[in-house]
Design a protein around this motif. Structure first.
Motif, PDB file in Angstrom:
ATOM      1  N   ILE A 100      -8.026   5.365  -6.316  1.00  0.00           N
ATOM      2  CA  ILE A 100      -6.574   5.266  -6.476  1.00  0.00           C
ATOM      3  C   ILE A 100      -6.193   3.798  -6.576  1.00  0.00           C
ATOM      4  CG2 ILE A 100      -6.004   5.165  -3.998  1.00  0.00           C
ATOM      5  CD1 ILE A 100      -3.598   7.020  -4.654  1.00  0.00           C
ATOM      6  N   THR A 101      -5.147   3.493  -7.334  1.00  0.00           N
ATOM      7  CA  THR A 101      -4.646   2.118  -7.409  1.00  0.00           C
ATOM      8  C   THR A 101      -3.598   1.913  -6.318  1.00  0.00           C
ATOM      9  OG1 THR A 101      -2.921   2.767  -8.951  1.00  0.00           O
ATOM     10  CG2 THR A 101      -4.972   1.965  -9.905  1.00  0.00           C
ATOM     11  N   PHE A 102      -3.393   0.661  -5.948  1.00  0.00           N
ATOM     12  CA  PHE A 102      -2.350   0.374  -4.943  1.00  0.00           C
ATOM     13  C   PHE A 102      -0.973   0.763  -5.468  1.00  0.00           C
ATOM     14  CE2 PHE A 102      -5.323  -2.805  -2.897  1.00  0.00           C
ATOM     15  CZ  PHE A 102      -5.445  -2.075  -1.738  1.00  0.00           C
ATOM     16  N   GLN A 103      -0.783   0.629  -6.792  1.00  0.00           N
ATOM     17  CA  GLN A 103       0.527   1.005  -7.342  1.00  0.00           C
ATOM     18  C   GLN A 103       0.824   2.469  -7.038  1.00  0.00           C
ATOM     19  OE1 GLN A 103      -1.797  -0.693  -9.229  1.00  0.00           O
ATOM     20  NE2 GLN A 103      -0.803  -1.961 -10.780  1.00  0.00           N
ATOM     21  N   ASN A 104      -0.133   3.343  -7.347  1.00  0.00           N
ATOM     22  CA  ASN A 104       0.102   4.771  -7.145  1.00  0.00           C
ATOM     23  C   ASN A 104       0.042   5.168  -5.674  1.00  0.00           C
ATOM     24  OD1 ASN A 104       0.722   5.862  -9.694  1.00  0.00           O
ATOM     25  ND2 ASN A 104      -1.392   5.589 -10.349  1.00  0.00           N
ATOM     26  N   LEU A 105      -0.699   4.416  -4.871  1.00  0.00           N
ATOM     27  CA  LEU A 105      -0.726   4.701  -3.431  1.00  0.00           C
ATOM     28  C   LEU A 105       0.645   4.454  -2.814  1.00  0.00           C
ATOM     29  CD1 LEU A 105      -2.363   5.293  -0.784  1.00  0.00           C
ATOM     30  CD2 LEU A 105      -2.668   2.815  -0.610  1.00  0.00           C
ATOM     31  N   PHE A 106       1.213   3.283  -3.081  1.00  0.00           N
ATOM     32  CA  PHE A 106       2.472   2.928  -2.414  1.00  0.00           C
ATOM     33  C   PHE A 106       3.683   3.599  -3.060  1.00  0.00           C
ATOM     34  CE2 PHE A 106      -0.227  -0.442  -0.681  1.00  0.00           C
ATOM     35  CZ  PHE A 106       0.105  -0.322   0.658  1.00  0.00           C
ATOM     36  N   PHE A 124       8.153  -6.182  -9.937  1.00  0.00           N
ATOM     37  CA  PHE A 124       8.527  -5.294  -8.823  1.00  0.00           C
ATOM     38  C   PHE A 124       9.528  -4.236  -9.300  1.00  0.00           C
ATOM     39  CE2 PHE A 124       7.208  -8.824  -5.860  1.00  0.00           C
ATOM     40  CZ  PHE A 124       6.203  -8.107  -5.239  1.00  0.00           C
ATOM     41  N   ALA A 125      10.479  -4.665 -10.133  1.00  0.00           N
ATOM     42  CA  ALA A 125      11.497  -3.727 -10.620  1.00  0.00           C
ATOM     43  C   ALA A 125      10.888  -2.701 -11.563  1.00  0.00           C
ATOM     44  CB  ALA A 125      12.617  -4.497 -11.318  1.00  0.00           C
ATOM     45  N   GLU A 126      10.000  -3.147 -12.473  1.00  0.00           N
ATOM     46  CA  GLU A 126       9.452  -2.243 -13.487  1.00  0.00           C
ATOM     47  C   GLU A 126       8.430  -1.268 -12.909  1.00  0.00           C
ATOM     48  OE1 GLU A 126       7.011  -2.476 -17.714  1.00  0.00           O
ATOM     49  OE2 GLU A 126       8.185  -4.204 -17.043  1.00  0.00           O
ATOM     50  N   ILE A 127       7.550  -1.758 -12.048  1.00  0.00           N
ATOM     51  CA  ILE A 127       6.452  -0.917 -11.548  1.00  0.00           C
ATOM     52  C   ILE A 127       6.863  -0.105 -10.323  1.00  0.00           C
ATOM     53  CG2 ILE A 127       4.071  -0.898 -10.697  1.00  0.00           C
ATOM     54  CD1 ILE A 127       4.281  -1.807 -13.587  1.00  0.00           C
ATOM     55  N   TYR A 128       7.563  -0.752  -9.389  1.00  0.00           N
ATOM     56  CA  TYR A 128       7.843  -0.100  -8.101  1.00  0.00           C
ATOM     57  C   TYR A 128       9.312   0.269  -7.899  1.00  0.00           C
ATOM     58  CZ  TYR A 128       3.254  -2.092  -7.059  1.00  0.00           C
ATOM     59  OH  TYR A 128       1.928  -2.430  -7.104  1.00  0.00           O
ATOM     60  N   LYS A 129      10.166  -0.113  -8.861  1.00  0.00           N
ATOM     61  CA  LYS A 129      11.618   0.115  -8.713  1.00  0.00           C
ATOM     62  C   LYS A 129      12.148  -0.555  -7.438  1.00  0.00           C
ATOM     63  CE  LYS A 129      11.627   2.806 -12.361  1.00  0.00           C
ATOM     64  NZ  LYS A 129      10.333   2.394 -12.898  1.00  0.00           N
ATOM     65  N   LEU A 130      11.616  -1.728  -7.135  1.00  0.00           N
ATOM     66  CA  LEU A 130      12.027  -2.485  -5.950  1.00  0.00           C
ATOM     67  C   LEU A 130      12.838  -3.710  -6.368  1.00  0.00           C
ATOM     68  CD1 LEU A 130       8.756  -2.486  -3.780  1.00  0.00           C
ATOM     69  CD2 LEU A 130      10.895  -1.334  -3.226  1.00  0.00           C
ATOM     70  N   GLU A 131      13.980  -3.888  -5.746  1.00  0.00           N
ATOM     71  CA  GLU A 131      14.826  -5.054  -6.016  1.00  0.00           C
ATOM     72  C   GLU A 131      14.462  -6.164  -5.032  1.00  0.00           C
ATOM     73  OE1 GLU A 131      19.609  -6.208  -5.983  1.00  0.00           O
ATOM     74  OE2 GLU A 131      18.978  -4.117  -5.734  1.00  0.00           O
TER      75      GLU A 131
END
Length: 920
Positions: A363-369, A389-396
């Protein structure tokens, strides 16, 4: 211009977000007098009150003001620390599921207690994710005092824990752990065979410390649990001897993209060497289909020799090749390069070559978190990566202002012609600072360069400390005392160190060292306590004196020996100076020979510099050079972002399949009786057989009855007269299907009756789970092979990603079809015997990130064999079940049990069972 005017009048978007928290901060401050009057027990009782209010329908946002005020008061009593107003704002950002950018020394660790406590009130668990075991332990113990004071439970996940300890830690209200441990626990849980053996509960809320390091830097490499594949150690050794015999024109090296390949002349030279060594038959090309393995080994040997450098990319320690993390400079014990590259490095360094691995779970960290319903993060440097952060995780990302204005002086970069000129300038500056008692932190980009600089300082007789992967164990002590007068500390990287550099030295660290020393020297506790009190007073006095000396000298001076690929890493280094309003300074030294300038620099600007000419030891500053540097860093950042995005695009394909498989697996584990699932599989298999051999609307003459008869024999072990049925007048495909189904159901009913319903139910579930895992493991191997070669489809004007999606989907369908047939086949032909299964050879499981806990984690699961997490096929079924026959009498068919039709007849006739007592 209009934008600048608007910002000056209304502030930036970030300013408006931060200002929006002012009212909430004022309300928390207004509660402080009231909360401070509560006794410890009354303050602790607030937790119960908050939980009762949540149960009655209030939300976490409704409780925020009171909860934050409660945590602030608890921190004052448990830690002697009071949250600043800006820290309250940071806590609100985290509670809102955003990233709080707070400068080094602003107390991010303390900030996290606010949202952690508030979200832990729901009882679903909160994870605080750190970058290493030291920080996880330290923060759990340090901040845990606040949580336990308020009646919450605190757990910590580090690598040496057993399954029981992990389960207890995850069951706590607050759990501290590293990103690797949490990821590997997730993967291991989905390799278990019993729900009770799983250690994690469903994800709820996570706060990621050093969020840029974990979600950006480490996201290029997925977490992988892998088992040993075929051994080819000798071939790696022989391939390794080829590369040193090649001339420089035998290969082309692309440093920018870190690629190396053979030239045409190189291929001819390699083929000649291989033929001489007996590895390539005469007249055959290295690129012949039969020589794929040899080509793979020689190519990896070339990469190992020409792209990977000892003490930069890896070190050799205790006879093992250990990867160095390019972002933190730490050793990554247990982590291995894939596709045989690590074995090629082991061959190059003449150490023991470990076996290649096959992926068992990944698993990648992107999909894990992204599986956490609510995610937040904190770091000192995130703004430069806000778009990712905004594009991959939707985090501001929200930048929190410092409590006290930063007074650090950031000097312009100094650029020199050669590395030698630059090194001399750095040594000269270090000597000047040391003369006036100003401490220095010198950042380098690799172990090799830190040790080269260390040698220059030794020649200049300048005392110093070196912090890199070789001295990993002394990390906290070296960093903590880097602020003492005249101290010189060389560090490979300062990302995620977690220990503040305090001017004058770190009193807590010195006190702990003194306490440990006194414990060894003075056995009497009362005498030791009195001595410790005197030592503590002296330490504090010394540090106050040293702090005054350092402040007068200008504070901590940070020197960068070259720019990193990412501006964020430079900012992390620079941010170590000037904490909490302390004085400080920073400067970066560069040369035109630096890797960044040489590989990614603007050639026109560099040509202009060369033409202009520079004297030895002359420093140059120019806005064009600064622009060229910024452009070079931007190029690298964009390239790395594309690498991470590309990894994620491909992993998203596997992720949808992984989620489906893990979901089905959980449902199977939770189901005691899987007979309905197996019955449906039987129907699907029979349907598939009939559909394949008796096409719809086909004439009877077109039916492939011989093929159908063979399929029934192969899968179910039944010798049915299918070809005779097909000759009957007026028979239809549905009737043939019905007869097949009846025969299969009778067979399975006999099995259940022979072994007993309870035993058979256990057998069905065991077979289904083991073959489920075996099929998934093989599917991952197929996806690995597909992924490695899919890029070549671009030469045929096809999008590799679309091709990968299409073929991965087809492979997944094949997996499901094959699984049904395997399960039915094993259950139909399986015999339960009393002999214990042979003990498997002990084998090792490897993981891409450090995870020594795997064997211990699985030890408590009786259905899990560490040598084969798939369950080892049907071998593990050869254990006695209650009700199984213990002896076989050749003269008594009732003792034979179910005999395979192709097996020798137990009567001793020498014939196959189907031609003897098993004749239909």
């Amino acid at each position: 211009m209009l934008g600048a005017l608007a910002r000056s009048l209304f502030g930036t978007a970030n300013d408006r977000i931060v200002k929006g928290f002012d009212k909430s901060v004022a309300k928390i401050n207004a509660l402080e007098p009231e909360i401070s009057k509560l006794s410890d027990d009354q303050l602790r009782a607030k937790t119960t009150e908050f939980r009762e209010r949540l149960a009655k329908g209030e939300t976490l946002d409704d409780l925020l003001i009171e909860a934050f005020a409660t945590v602030r008061e608890a921190a004052k009593r448990a830690l002697g620390q009071r949250h600043f107003d800006v820290q309250l704002k940071g806590g609100m950002v985290l509670h809102g599921g955003k990233i709080a950018e707070m400068k080094t020394g602003e107390g991010k660790t303390l900030v996290a207690t606010l949202p952690v406590y508030l979200n832990a009130l729901e009882g679903k668990g909160v994870h605080v994710v750190t970058v290493n075991d030291y920080l996880a332990r330290r923060d759990a113990e340090w901040m845990g005092k606040v949580y336990t004071f308020l009646g919450l439970t605190v757990g910590v996940i580090v690598h040496e824990l057993s399954d029981e300890q992990r389960k207890a830690a995850y069951a706590c209200d607050v759990t501290y752990g590293t990103n690797n441990e949490i990821g590997f626990d997730y993967l291991r849980d989905n390799m278990k065979y019993q729900l009770s053996a799983m250690v994690q509960r469903p994800f709820n809320f996570a706060i990621v410390d050093e969020v840029d390091s974990i979600l950006i830097d480490e996201a290029r490499t997925p977490l992988i649990i892998s088992g040993p594949a075929e051994d080819s150690s000798e071939l790696y050794r022989r391939a390794d001897t080829v590369i040193p015999r090649l001339k420089p024109d035998a290969y082309e090296k692309d440093e920018k993209n870190r690629q190396v390949s053979f030239t045409e002349a190189g291929i001819e030279a390699v083929e000649e060497i291989l033929r001489g060594d007996g590895l390539l038959p005469e007249g055959q090309s290295l690129y012949a289909p039969t020589q794929v393995t040899v080509l793979h080994h020689v190519t990896q040997a070339l990469r190992a020799h020409k792209l990977f450098t000892r003490d930069v990319d890896y070190i050799v320690k205790d006879g093992q090749v250990v990867i160095i993390d390019e972002f933190t400079g730490r050793m990554m014990a247990g982590r291995r390069y894939s596709e045989g590259l690590h074995q090629a490095l082991e061959a190059k360094e003449k150490v023991e070559i470990q076996r290649e691995n096959q992926t068992l779970a990944s698993i990648t960290f992107q999909n894990l978190f992204r599986m956490y319903p609510k995610l937040a993060g904190m770091t000192g440097t995130a703004m430069t990566e806000a778009a990712e952060f905004a594009e991959i995780y939707k985090l501001e990302v929200v930048e929190i202002p410092t409590n006290v204005p930063v007074s650090r002086k950031d000097y312009d970069d100094e650029i020199y012609r050669t590395m030698g000129d630059k090194t001399r300038a750095i040594v000269k500056l270090i000597d000047e600072c040391r003369t006036r008692n100003q401490p220095m932190l010198v950042g380098t980009v690799s172990i090799e360069k830190s040790e080269a600089l260390s040698e220059e300082l030794k020649k200049a007789k300048i005392p110093h400390s070196v912090l890199n992967a070789r001295y990993h164990e002394q990390e906290a002590e070296i960093v903590a005392q880097a602020g003492r007068p005249g101290a010189v500390t060389i560090a490979t990287n300062m990302a995620g160190r977690g220990t503040d550099i305090q001017l004058g030295g770190n009193a807590d660290m010195l006190l702990r060292q003194a306490e440990a020393e006194l414990r060894l020297r003075i056995p009497d506790e009362a005498q030791r306590a009195a001595e410790l009190e005197q030592v503590a007073a002296k330490i504090k006095a010394d540090i106050e004196r040293d702090r005054a000396i350092v402040r007068a000298a200008g504070g901590l001076y940070v020197v960068g020996t070259e720019r990193h690929e990412s501006r964020r890493i430079d900012n992390q280094l620079r941010g170590r100076s000037g904490r909490q309003g302390d004085p400080g300074a920073s400067k970066f030294f560069l040369s035109l020979e630096d890797d960044l300038m040489r590989i990614f620099g603007n050639n026109k600007v560099l040509d202009w510099v060369q033409k202009k000419g520079m004297a030895d030891d002359e420093a140059l500053t120019h806005r064009w050079l600064n622009k060229a540097l910024e452009t070079a860093q931007s190029k690298v950042e964009a390239r790395n972002f594309e690498i991470r995005k590309n990894l994620l695009r491909f992993d998203d394909v596997m992720n949808s399949q992984r989620k489906e498989i893990y979901k089905e697996r959980l449902e199977l584990m939770a189901t005691e009786d899987v007979s309905d699932v197996v019955a449906e599989m039987r129907r699907d298999v029979v349907d598939g057989m009939v559909t394949r051999t008796i096409p719809q609307d086909a004439y009877a003459e077109q039916w492939k009855t011989t093929e159908l008869k063979d399929d029934v024999q192969r899968v179910f072990g039944l010798d049915l007269p299918v070809d005779q049925w097909a000759k009957e007048e007026g028979i239809a495909e549905e009737q043939i299907k019905s007869r097949l189904m009846d025969a299969v159901e009778r067979l399975f009913a006999q099995k259940a009756a022979q072994y007993g319903p309870d035993v058979w139910r256990q057998v069905e579930k065991s077979v289904l789970m083991q073959l489920f895992d075996q099929s998934w493991k093989e599917h991952l191997l197929h996806l690995d092979h597909l992924r490695q070669g899919i890029g070549l489809r671009a030469y045929g004007q096809k999008d590799p990603l679309n091709e990968y999606k299409r073929e991965a989907f087809n492979l997944f369908n094949d997996l499901l079809t094959g699984l049904r047939e395997q399960v039915v086949n094993v259950l139909a032909t399986l015999q339960l015997r009393m002999e214990p299964p042979p003990m498997p050879e002990p084998q090792q499981i490897h993981e891409v990130h450090e995870d020594p806990a795997l064997a211990a984690a699985m030890a408590g699961d009786p259905a899990f064999d560490p040598a084969d997490p798939s369950g080892g096929g049907v071998a593990t079924l050869q254990r006695p079940f209650a009700g199984a026959k213990a002896t076989v009498d050749a003269n008594d068919p009732s003792t034979w049990g179910k005999v395979s039709r192709n097996a020798p007849c137990p009567c001793g006739s020498g014939k196959k069972f189907k031609h003897c007592h098993g004749r239909v």
